[in-house]
Design an enzyme around this catalytic site. Structure first.
Site, PDB file in Angstrom:
ATOM      1  N   ASP A   1       0.870  -1.180   0.000  1.00 35.42           N
ATOM      2  CA  ASP A   1       0.000   0.000   0.000  1.00 35.42           C
ATOM      3  C   ASP A   1       0.903   1.225   0.000  1.00 35.42           C
ATOM      4  O   ASP A   1       2.051   1.144  -0.439  1.00 35.42           O
ATOM      5  CB  ASP A   1      -0.955  -0.043   1.195  1.00 35.42           C
ATOM      6  CG  ASP A   1      -2.285   0.638   0.900  1.00 35.42           C
ATOM      7  OD1 ASP A   1      -2.273   1.855   0.649  1.00 35.42           O
ATOM      8  OD2 ASP A   1      -3.331  -0.037   0.924  1.00 35.42           O
TER       9      ASP A   1
ATOM     10  N   HIS B   1       2.193   1.873  -3.143  1.00 35.77           N
ATOM     11  CA  HIS B   1       1.271   2.825  -3.775  1.00 35.77           C
ATOM     12  C   HIS B   1       1.808   4.245  -3.733  1.00 35.77           C
ATOM     13  O   HIS B   1       1.052   5.192  -3.926  1.00 35.77           O
ATOM     14  CB  HIS B   1      -0.100   2.758  -3.111  1.00 35.77           C
ATOM     15  CG  HIS B   1      -0.809   1.460  -3.325  1.00 35.77           C
ATOM     16  ND1 HIS B   1      -2.066   1.196  -2.809  1.00 35.77           N
ATOM     17  CD2 HIS B   1      -0.455   0.331  -3.995  1.00 35.77           C
ATOM     18  CE1 HIS B   1      -2.440  -0.035  -3.150  1.00 35.77           C
ATOM     19  NE2 HIS B   1      -1.471  -0.575  -3.861  1.00 35.77           N
TER      20      HIS B   1
END
Length: 395
Positions: A215, A238
């Protein structure tokens, strides 16, 4: 900026120089658990209580080896500065049902803390397989490896967090906290495993750190103020994100964010600011992303005020988070998507004072060179612009 870049090094030097004569408390009298790995939970808590009660600087020492550790809360306030010197690996219970709370190792209400060395292995693979938050808004909150709640004047140095079940690190209500030479390691398919998440904190520094996760490498929630992210390598993951913002009532402003000299490789995003549509009122200002190397990154530069994961929102209603005083400067490398720069601001409250300078992002896909898109913003543009800035207005 120059002063901020040395904060971590100065804190570390002060920490080392002042713990030479510290009273040392070692873990002891631990026994093997059912898996044959020594369980140090009670000894760990016992050493902490003694160190926290020490009237002079104290050190908790954990030797080399692998040790089982159940969820623990290390509660202050303490009488003096406490250092954890960890040479081994601490291993969390693999089964998420063993946890009663959303934290594995929690430091809270402490003024004066050093966490030096060691690996915190969250054994998250079972938990990732059980994570259904993409379809269940009431999904169970899984434990974070390290939580820092209301901690002041602290440094975390040469520490590794491995395979956390949820976020690797959560910082809440902290003041003057530095992560330096910090390591986050989890596979790209680990769900909801933000590397370092910060909220409602002042003066947090993330320096010379590498983050591999599933993430956001770094994510900043509401109330993040005077945050420095410098010399971070990110990927997989991310990217480095401010937000998402605007989901909840009474969110505090985000201000004073400096992300510099970072390298992002193979991530789903590069540097981004994200707010929810149909949001609550909010403010995000004075945010700067400079000297960033992108290597095959999708969405290298992104403001997304319609952030709507899993379609769990009213995407047609504009965000009410006001974004202003933002700069993207000297960002270079390669994009994994055709739209290398996208500034998508709110129709209701357009972005103000956005600067885009010296961008050189190359896309080599079959559908032609890189492009950029802008909506509800009139940026100040200067220097090299590859792709041409805001070449495609989006309504």
């Amino acid at each position: 900026m120059a002063i901020k870049s040395y904060v971590g090094a100065l804190l570390l030097l002060l920490s080392f120089s002042s713990t030479i004569n510290a009273q040392v408390f070692q873990i002891e009298n631990y026994s093997a658990n059912g898996g044959g790995i020594p369980d140090i939970t009670q000894s760990f808590l016992g050493a902490w209580k003694k160190a926290c009660a020490s009237p002079t600087r104290a050190k908790v020492f954990i030797p080399g080896g692998t040790f089982a550790l159940s969820e623990v809360v290390l509660e202050g306030p303490c009488k003096s500065h406490v250092e954890f010197n960890i040479h081994g690996t601490l291993q969390a219970p693999a089964d998420p049902s063993r946890f009663r709370t959303d934290g594995w190792v929690v430091f809270q209400h402490i003024d004066g803390l050093t966490l030096l060395g060691g690996t915190f292995d969250g054994q998250g693979r079972i938990a990732w397989a059980q994570n259904d938050c993409n379809k269940n808004q009431n999904c169970r909150t899984l434990p974070t490896n390290l939580r820092f709640n209301f901690v002041s004047n602290a440094i975390v140095h040469d520490v590794t967090t491995l395979d956390s079940k949820n976020f690797h690190v959560n910082v809440l209500g902290c003041n003057n906290l530095t992560f330096q030479h910090f390591h986050v390691n989890a596979p790209g398919n680990s769900i909801n495993t933000d590397g370092i998440h910060i909220g409602r904190s002042l003066g947090v520094n993330i320096l010379d750190t590498d983050i591999k996760t599933g993430d956001d490498c770094v994510s900043l929630g509401d109330g993040s103020r005077q945050i420095t992210v410098k010399g971070v390598t990110c990927g997989p993951g991310h990217g480095i994100s401010i937000g998402s913002l605007g989901r909840y009532d009474n969110e505090e402003p985000v201000s004073g964010v400096f992300v510099t000299n970072c390298t992002i490789t193979g991530a789903q995003n590069g540097v981004r600011i994200k707010t929810w549509p149909a949001s609550k009122i909010g403010i995000a200002t004075d945010m700067h992303f400079e000297d960033i190397q992108m290597n095959n990154v999708a969405n290298p530069v992104l403001i997304d005020q319609g952030y709507c994961p899993w379609n769990q929102c009213q995407a047609e209603i504009p965000s009410l988070v006001k974004i202003s005083n933002v700069s993207f400067k000297r960002i270079r490398g390669t994009s994994a998507s055709k739209v290398a720069v996208k500034i998508a601001c709110s129709k209701r409250i357009p972005c103000e004072n956005v600067e885009i300078a010296d961008i050189n992002l190359v896309y080599r896909g079959p559908d032609g060179p890189a492009t950029s898109e802008c909506s509800n913003v009139s940026p100040l543009i200067s220097g090299v612009q590859n792709p041409p800035a805001c070449a495609k207005p989006v309504s």
